[in-house]
Design an enzyme around this catalytic site. Structure first.
Site, mmCIF file in Angstrom:
data_model
loop_
_atom_site.group_PDB
_atom_site.id
_atom_site.type_symbol
_atom_site.label_atom_id
_atom_site.label_comp_id
_atom_site.label_asym_id
_atom_site.label_seq_id
_atom_site.Cartn_x
_atom_site.Cartn_y
_atom_site.Cartn_z
ATOM 1 N N TYR A 50 42.127 78.247 102.349
ATOM 2 C CA TYR A 50 42.756 78.479 101.047
ATOM 3 C C TYR A 50 42.477 77.292 100.131
ATOM 4 O O TYR A 50 42.233 76.175 100.578
ATOM 5 C CB TYR A 50 44.262 78.777 101.147
ATOM 6 N N ASN A 57 43.746 72.006 92.124
ATOM 7 C CA ASN A 57 44.308 71.649 93.427
ATOM 8 C C ASN A 57 43.273 71.586 94.546
ATOM 9 O O ASN A 57 43.410 70.802 95.482
ATOM 10 C CB ASN A 57 45.437 72.603 93.805
ATOM 11 N N ASP A 79 36.189 76.735 89.705
ATOM 12 C CA ASP A 79 36.529 77.369 88.423
ATOM 13 C C ASP A 79 37.196 76.347 87.505
ATOM 14 O O ASP A 79 37.788 75.380 87.970
ATOM 15 C CB ASP A 79 37.461 78.564 88.649
ATOM 16 N N HIS A 94 39.650 82.762 90.207
ATOM 17 C CA HIS A 94 39.780 81.579 91.055
ATOM 18 C C HIS A 94 38.745 81.570 92.179
ATOM 19 O O HIS A 94 38.488 80.532 92.776
ATOM 20 C CB HIS A 94 41.196 81.546 91.645
ATOM 21 N N ASN A 139 44.030 75.240 98.086
ATOM 22 C CA ASN A 139 44.759 73.972 98.037
ATOM 23 C C ASN A 139 44.542 73.077 99.256
ATOM 24 O O ASN A 139 44.982 71.934 99.263
ATOM 25 C CB ASN A 139 46.251 74.228 97.840
#
Length: 187
Positions: free
Chosen positions: A64, A112, A91, A20, A66
């Site tokens: 982060y 997201n 990704d 990720h 999201n």
């Protein structure tokens, strides 16, 4: 001309070598190749470089995955970079490992990070490069897979893939999205 190149990922040592975080990995490779380094700044780690007369800001959001849109929106405004000069590296489990797919707009594809960027920018009309991480996981284990470590085989192939992605980013800055897509989407 100003450009903002954003690599998506999650901060923290536990995420550093996960699939990720490939967006961070690509920007780390580009910064190293360009003899620049990241400093901690508002909403992320930031580096600045020049390429063919253009000012290029590299951003690894600290918000982060999201909530990446908050950092992207802030740095677009802070650097006064036009939306068409934004490039996001992300990704993608729908693409085989190491595959490069560039687009100039489009849906979040279930990602997201892109979803939050689209929401906060009010647009999906910005360039993105998807780095294929493959989808070799049992049903229901997507989170474990994307937050999992690279395989030994993937680690061996990573340097050549990172170089390809860095070349594509520099191409985007030099000759634009359309010509970069023509040159790199086939590789």
């Amino acid at each position: 001309m100003k450009y903002l190149i954003v690599g998506l990922g999650n901060i923290g040592a536990e995420y550093a070598e996960t699939r990720h975080n490939v967006g961070f990995k690509v920007l780390d490779a580009l910064a190293e190749a360009s003899n620049t380094s990241f400093t901690t700044d508002r909403y992320g780690a930031v580096a600045e470089m020049r390429h063919r007369g253009h000012i290029v800001t590299l951003l690894k959001p600290s918000t982060y995955m999201n909530l990446s849109g908050k950092a992207v929106r802030y740095w677009l405004e802070a650097t006064r970079t036009p939306l068409e000069n934004l490039l996001v590296i992300v990704d993608d489990i729908a693409l085989p490992f190491g595959t490069l797919r560039m687009r100039t707009k489009g849906s979040d594809g279930g990602h997201n990070g892109l979803k939050n960027i689209n929401e906060l920018l009010g647009s999906d009309a910005y360039a993105r490069i998807r780095f294929g991480i493959g989808g070799d996981f049992p049903r229901g284990f997507q989170v474990d897979y994307v937050l999992g470590q690279w395989t030994d085989e993937e680690r061996k192939l990573m340097p050549e893939r990172l170089k390809l992605f860095c070349d594509a980013i520099l191409s985007f800055v030099s000759i634009g999205a359309a010509r970069t897509m023509n040159a790199f989407n086939k590789k």
